[in-house]
Design a protein around this motif. Structure first.
Motif, PDB file in Angstrom:
ATOM      1  N   VAL A 186       3.695  39.852 -65.411  1.00  0.00           N
ATOM      2  CA  VAL A 186       3.260  41.121 -65.999  1.00  0.00           C
ATOM      3  C   VAL A 186       2.930  42.135 -64.913  1.00  0.00           C
ATOM      4  N   ALA A 187       2.344  41.673 -63.818  1.00  0.00           N
ATOM      5  CA  ALA A 187       1.997  42.583 -62.721  1.00  0.00           C
ATOM      6  C   ALA A 187       3.233  43.270 -62.151  1.00  0.00           C
ATOM      7  N   THR A 188       4.352  42.559 -62.098  1.00  0.00           N
ATOM      8  CA  THR A 188       5.592  43.145 -61.588  1.00  0.00           C
ATOM      9  C   THR A 188       6.096  44.250 -62.510  1.00  0.00           C
ATOM     10  N   ILE A 189       6.050  43.993 -63.809  1.00  0.00           N
ATOM     11  CA  ILE A 189       6.519  44.982 -64.784  1.00  0.00           C
ATOM     12  C   ILE A 189       5.649  46.225 -64.748  1.00  0.00           C
ATOM     13  N   ILE A 190       4.328  46.023 -64.741  1.00  0.00           N
ATOM     14  CA  ILE A 190       3.411  47.166 -64.722  1.00  0.00           C
ATOM     15  C   ILE A 190       3.525  47.926 -63.407  1.00  0.00           C
ATOM     16  N   GLY A 191       3.747  47.204 -62.309  1.00  0.00           N
ATOM     17  CA  GLY A 191       3.903  47.861 -61.025  1.00  0.00           C
ATOM     18  C   GLY A 191       5.092  48.799 -60.978  1.00  0.00           C
ATOM     19  N   GLU A 192       6.114  48.541 -61.795  1.00  0.00           N
ATOM     20  CA  GLU A 192       7.281  49.421 -61.854  1.00  0.00           C
ATOM     21  C   GLU A 192       7.040  50.629 -62.753  1.00  0.00           C
ATOM     22  N   ARG A 193       6.199  50.469 -63.776  1.00  0.00           N
ATOM     23  CA  ARG A 193       5.999  51.545 -64.765  1.00  0.00           C
ATOM     24  C   ARG A 193       4.776  52.417 -64.463  1.00  0.00           C
ATOM     25  N   LEU A 194       3.750  51.846 -63.856  1.00  0.00           N
ATOM     26  CA  LEU A 194       2.501  52.583 -63.648  1.00  0.00           C
ATOM     27  C   LEU A 194       2.669  53.826 -62.779  1.00  0.00           C
ATOM     28  N   PRO A 195       3.435  53.786 -61.671  1.00  0.00           N
ATOM     29  CA  PRO A 195       3.575  55.014 -60.869  1.00  0.00           C
ATOM     30  C   PRO A 195       4.167  56.183 -61.647  1.00  0.00           C
ATOM     31  N   VAL A 196       5.060  55.912 -62.590  1.00  0.00           N
ATOM     32  CA  VAL A 196       5.658  56.986 -63.388  1.00  0.00           C
ATOM     33  C   VAL A 196       4.588  57.662 -64.245  1.00  0.00           C
ATOM     34  N   THR A 197       3.763  56.856 -64.906  1.00  0.00           N
ATOM     35  CA  THR A 197       2.696  57.417 -65.740  1.00  0.00           C
ATOM     36  C   THR A 197       1.664  58.154 -64.905  1.00  0.00           C
ATOM     37  N   LEU A 198       1.309  57.613 -63.733  1.00  0.00           N
ATOM     38  CA  LEU A 198       0.349  58.288 -62.857  1.00  0.00           C
ATOM     39  C   LEU A 198       0.906  59.625 -62.371  1.00  0.00           C
ATOM     40  N   MET A 199       2.187  59.663 -62.031  1.00  0.00           N
ATOM     41  CA  MET A 199       2.803  60.916 -61.597  1.00  0.00           C
ATOM     42  C   MET A 199       2.809  61.939 -62.732  1.00  0.00           C
ATOM     43  N   LEU A 200       3.194  61.502 -63.925  1.00  0.00           N
ATOM     44  CA  LEU A 200       3.226  62.392 -65.082  1.00  0.00           C
ATOM     45  C   LEU A 200       1.839  62.908 -65.419  1.00  0.00           C
ATOM     46  N   GLY A 201       0.857  62.011 -65.509  1.00  0.00           N
ATOM     47  CA  GLY A 201      -0.495  62.415 -65.861  1.00  0.00           C
ATOM     48  C   GLY A 201      -1.143  63.293 -64.809  1.00  0.00           C
ATOM     49  N   SER A 202      -0.943  62.977 -63.531  1.00  0.00           N
ATOM     50  CA  SER A 202      -1.549  63.771 -62.459  1.00  0.00           C
ATOM     51  C   SER A 202      -0.976  65.178 -62.418  1.00  0.00           C
ATOM     52  N   ALA A 203       0.346  65.293 -62.545  1.00  0.00           N
ATOM     53  CA  ALA A 203       0.963  66.615 -62.529  1.00  0.00           C
ATOM     54  C   ALA A 203       0.526  67.441 -63.732  1.00  0.00           C
ATOM     55  N   ALA A 204       0.457  66.815 -64.909  1.00  0.00           N
ATOM     56  CA  ALA A 204       0.027  67.535 -66.103  1.00  0.00           C
ATOM     57  C   ALA A 204      -1.430  67.960 -65.995  1.00  0.00           C
ATOM     58  N   PHE A 205      -2.266  67.103 -65.455  1.00  0.00           N
ATOM     59  CA  PHE A 205      -3.689  67.430 -65.300  1.00  0.00           C
ATOM     60  C   PHE A 205      -3.866  68.584 -64.327  1.00  0.00           C
ATOM     61  N   LEU A 206      -3.146  68.549 -63.215  1.00  0.00           N
ATOM     62  CA  LEU A 206      -3.247  69.628 -62.231  1.00  0.00           C
ATOM     63  C   LEU A 206      -2.788  70.948 -62.830  1.00  0.00           C
ATOM     64  N   LEU A 207      -1.686  70.936 -63.567  1.00  0.00           N
ATOM     65  CA  LEU A 207      -1.197  72.161 -64.199  1.00  0.00           C
ATOM     66  C   LEU A 207      -2.192  72.685 -65.227  1.00  0.00           C
ATOM     67  N   ALA A 208      -2.772  71.787 -66.018  1.00  0.00           N
ATOM     68  CA  ALA A 208      -3.749  72.203 -67.025  1.00  0.00           C
ATOM     69  C   ALA A 208      -4.973  72.848 -66.380  1.00  0.00           C
ATOM     70  N   MET A 209      -5.454  72.285 -65.284  1.00  0.00           N
ATOM     71  CA  MET A 209      -6.618  72.846 -64.604  1.00  0.00           C
ATOM     72  C   MET A 209      -6.291  74.199 -63.974  1.00  0.00           C
ATOM     73  N   LEU A 210      -5.119  74.311 -63.359  1.00  0.00           N
ATOM     74  CA  LEU A 210      -4.746  75.557 -62.683  1.00  0.00           C
ATOM     75  C   LEU A 210      -4.587  76.716 -63.666  1.00  0.00           C
TER      76      LEU A 210
END
Length: 305
Positions: A86-110
């Motif tokens: 499971v750690a391998t699967i999540i390790g492949e998917r988690l960076p995509v969600t973190l990138m999406l969420g971080s970019a959206a959060f930064l845009l929302a704040m700006l």
């Protein structure tokens, strides 16, 4: 260690423990996990073999301690569908969600924070009404509907950006816009309300009487006090962006953690669902704890509360 920090860390630890117990209990929601894994055609002997192989014949407290101990080392078990760690699967998917969420959060704040500050300067004015209208529309429009409209207009009709996938950075443009638009109304309205309250305080009138520049009054004196509730809300919104991106990832066919959670639920891949819930919940707890510490740094009165 300061008492405030110690109390907050204890609360965070208790919340994390409660979340881990809930995540562990998901394994038993559908009944006996051994029977579920054996399937409808499973015999009694097969069920017993699975129960022994997965340690399901041990007392629940022992199973929980074993599961949480392995999870702390990054071992979340094996996916029932992919037959991979499971750690391998999540390790492949988690960076995509973190990138999406971080970019959206930064845009929302700006966008939302400057809008809230500008709207607070003349409450009831034309710009203030336009900002509030934007906030109402943001709360009223479903995110999946907005995503589909943007796909049709900018992806299909005009062909400016990709409509699915994240093979290039352009693939993040539409989902980031949709996800950030969902968070903007609350952030903007709280910024506006906090600034209106602070700008009416006596020390702001004193600063104006001293002849201080308007920009300095806003950014140095007013925003520091108005931002306190915004920090807590921003942490909550960021956590919701990460955990609630399942709709956006499904609409734009993004292979992130949210889409993985949905697919795992449909496949009854409980080890993956357990791990996702535990990881996202711990991220949420970490964000809210960090927000409390930042607020205590901004306002020393909170440290003695």
């Amino acid at each position: 260690m300061p008492p405030f920090l110690a109390r907050r860390l204890i609360v965070a630890a208790l919340v994390a423990l409660a979340v881990s117990m809930v995540a562990f209990g998901l394994m038993f929601v559908a009944g006996d996990p051994a029977v579920v894994l054996a399937g409808q055609a499973g015999r009694a002997q097969d069920v017993e073999m699975i129960r022994q192989a997965y340690g399901l014949d041990r007392p629940l407290p022992v199973q929980f301690l074993g599961w949480i101990g392995r999870a702390l080392t990054g071992n979340f078990g094996t996916s029932l569908y992919f037959n991979l760690p499971v750690a391998t699967i999540i390790g492949e998917r988690l960076p995509v969600t973190l990138m999406l969420g971080s970019a959206a959060f930064l845009l929302a704040m700006l966008i939302s924070v400057p809008l809230g500050i500008a709207a607070s300067l003349k409450p009831g004015g034309l710009f203030d009404r336009a900002a509030l209208l934007l906030a109402v529309l943001g709360q009223a429009i479903p995110s999946f509907w907005l995503g589909l409209i943007l796909i049709v207009v900018f992806g299909v009709w005009w062909g400016l950006v990709p409509i699915s996938g994240t093979e290039s950075w352009q693939g993040y443009i539409l989902p980031v816009i949709v996800l950030s638009y969902y968070a903007m109304p609350a952030l903007m309205r709280l910024t506006r309300a906090g600034m209106i309250e602070v700008l009416g305080a006596d020390y702001i009138r004193t600063a104006r009487a001293k002849g201080l520049a308007q920009l300095r009054i806003l950014m140095v004196h007013a925003l520091r006090n108005a931002v306190l509730p915004l920090v807590s809300l921003a942490a909550v919104q960021f956590g919701m962006m990460l955990s609630g991106s399942i709709v956006i990832e499904s609409v734009f066919a993004i292979n992130g953690l949210g889409r993985l959670a949905w697919e795992s639920l449909l496949r009854s891949d409980l080890p993956v669902v357990q791990a996702i819930i535990l990881i996202l919940s711990l991220i949420y707890v970490t964000l809210t704890t960090a927000a409390d510490l930042v607020n205590a740094w901004l306002d020393p009165r909170l440290r003695s509360a």
